[in-house]
Design an enzyme around this catalytic site. Structure first.
Site, PDB file in Angstrom:
ATOM      1  N   THR A  18       8.480  -5.172   2.205  1.00 18.31           N
ATOM      2  CA  THR A  18       8.150  -5.443   1.083  1.00 18.31           C
ATOM      3  C   THR A  18       8.202  -4.704   0.124  1.00 18.31           C
ATOM      4  O   THR A  18       8.110  -4.707  -1.597  1.00 18.31           O
ATOM      5  CB  THR A  18       6.377  -5.468   1.174  1.00 18.31           C
ATOM      6  OG1 THR A  18       6.430  -3.970   1.795  1.00 18.31           O
ATOM      7  CG2 THR A  18       5.838  -5.730   2.385  1.00 18.31           C
ATOM      8  N   ASN A  19       8.235  -3.278  -0.508  1.00 17.63           N
ATOM      9  CA  ASN A  19       8.897  -2.503  -1.090  1.00 17.63           C
ATOM     10  C   ASN A  19      10.342  -2.979  -1.652  1.00 17.63           C
ATOM     11  O   ASN A  19      10.565  -2.734  -2.783  1.00 17.63           O
ATOM     12  CB  ASN A  19       9.602  -0.676  -1.177  1.00 17.63           C
ATOM     13  CG  ASN A  19       7.370  -0.383  -0.663  1.00 17.63           C
ATOM     14  OD1 ASN A  19       7.718   0.189  -1.284  1.00 17.63           O
ATOM     15  ND2 ASN A  19       7.853   0.153   0.788  1.00 17.63           N
ATOM     16  N   HIS A 114       6.623   7.685   1.184  1.00 17.88           N
ATOM     17  CA  HIS A 114       6.089   7.987   2.402  1.00 17.88           C
ATOM     18  C   HIS A 114       5.073   7.258   1.738  1.00 17.88           C
ATOM     19  O   HIS A 114       4.051   7.819   0.993  1.00 17.88           O
ATOM     20  CB  HIS A 114       6.619   9.800   2.656  1.00 17.88           C
ATOM     21  CG  HIS A 114       5.551  10.348   4.123  1.00 17.88           C
ATOM     22  ND1 HIS A 114       6.526   9.294   4.731  1.00 17.88           N
ATOM     23  CD2 HIS A 114       4.680  11.452   3.473  1.00 17.88           C
ATOM     24  CE1 HIS A 114       5.661  10.369   5.699  1.00 17.88           C
ATOM     25  NE2 HIS A 114       4.510  11.017   4.997  1.00 17.88           N
TER      26      HIS A 114
END
Ligand code: GRF
Length: 206
Positions: A18-19, A114
């Site tokens: 998705t990133n 992160h």
């Protein structure tokens, strides 16, 4: 980062992507002046590979099979990235800790996202760690990668509230929405040359 601005991204993935998708969308919208030169996945079944294919982005499955040790695997990764003339590496859900072979090949040119506000809750299951600790706010951090685990210079962070009844899944979903914005914003800063790394501090120019 000065001199030549990076413009050829190598995106390393292991999963859903998705990133990766958020980065593709921002590039296609003309908001980030860069090209994804290649996607590299250490998992042959990563959905991120399908996303790359849908957008005509070259993708390489690079599994850690048959390498005598992790550093040899990383040396092969460096070869792949160099063959695609990559100058900025994006770890978008890549589930391996990089060795010095990768880190020294691309100094201050590897970015990671992160799912916590570093330096809290490094490593795996950062969202569950945040829930277990009882923090009211967590979030995400985009940082350059050094040889530690989630220890490199911090570029951007976004804060996300932790709700009382959150599970790892619900908190992860909320954090991921922030990740997509924050990662793209940080990449945009880097490709526009607005980032300078001084020691472990990152300065952002207007
Ligand atoms: C993200 O939550 C990121 O914080 C972590 O791995 C996850 C990857 O998700 N490093 P996706 O593959 O980008 O959907």
């Amino acid at each position: 980062m000065s001199g030549n601005l990076p413009s050829r991204l190598g995106v390393l993935v292991s999963g859903n992507g998705t990133n990766l998708q958020a980065i593709i969308d921002r590039i296609e919208a003309g908001d980030i002046s860069a090209e994804i030169a290649c996607v590299v996945s250490d998992k042959s079944d990563a959905f991120a590979l399908t996303r790359a294919a849908r957008h005509g982005i070259p993708a390489v499955v690079h599994e850690n099979i048959g390498f005598p040790e992790r550093r040899a695997y990383d040396a092969a990764t460096v070869e792949i990235l160099r063959s695609h003339k990559v100058d900025l590496i994006i770890l978008a859900g890549f589930m391996k800790i990089l060795t010095d072979v990768m880190v020294s090949a691309f100094p201050n040119a590897i970015m990671n996202i992160h799912p916590a506000l570093l330096p809290s809750f490094r490593g795996l299951h950062a969202q569950q760690q945040a829930i277990d600790y009882g923090v009211r706010y967590s979030g995400c951090t985009v940082h350059f990668v050094d040889c530690g685990t989630d220890t490199g210079p911090i570029i951007l962070q976004s804060v996300v509230p932790v709700e009382q009844d959150d599970t790892e899944a619900t908190l992860s979903a909320r954090i991921q929405m922030a990740e997509h914005q924050t990662f793209a914003a940080a990449i945009k800063l880097v490709v526009e040359g607005k980032i300078r790394v001084i020691g472990r501090k990152v300065r952002i120019s207007a």
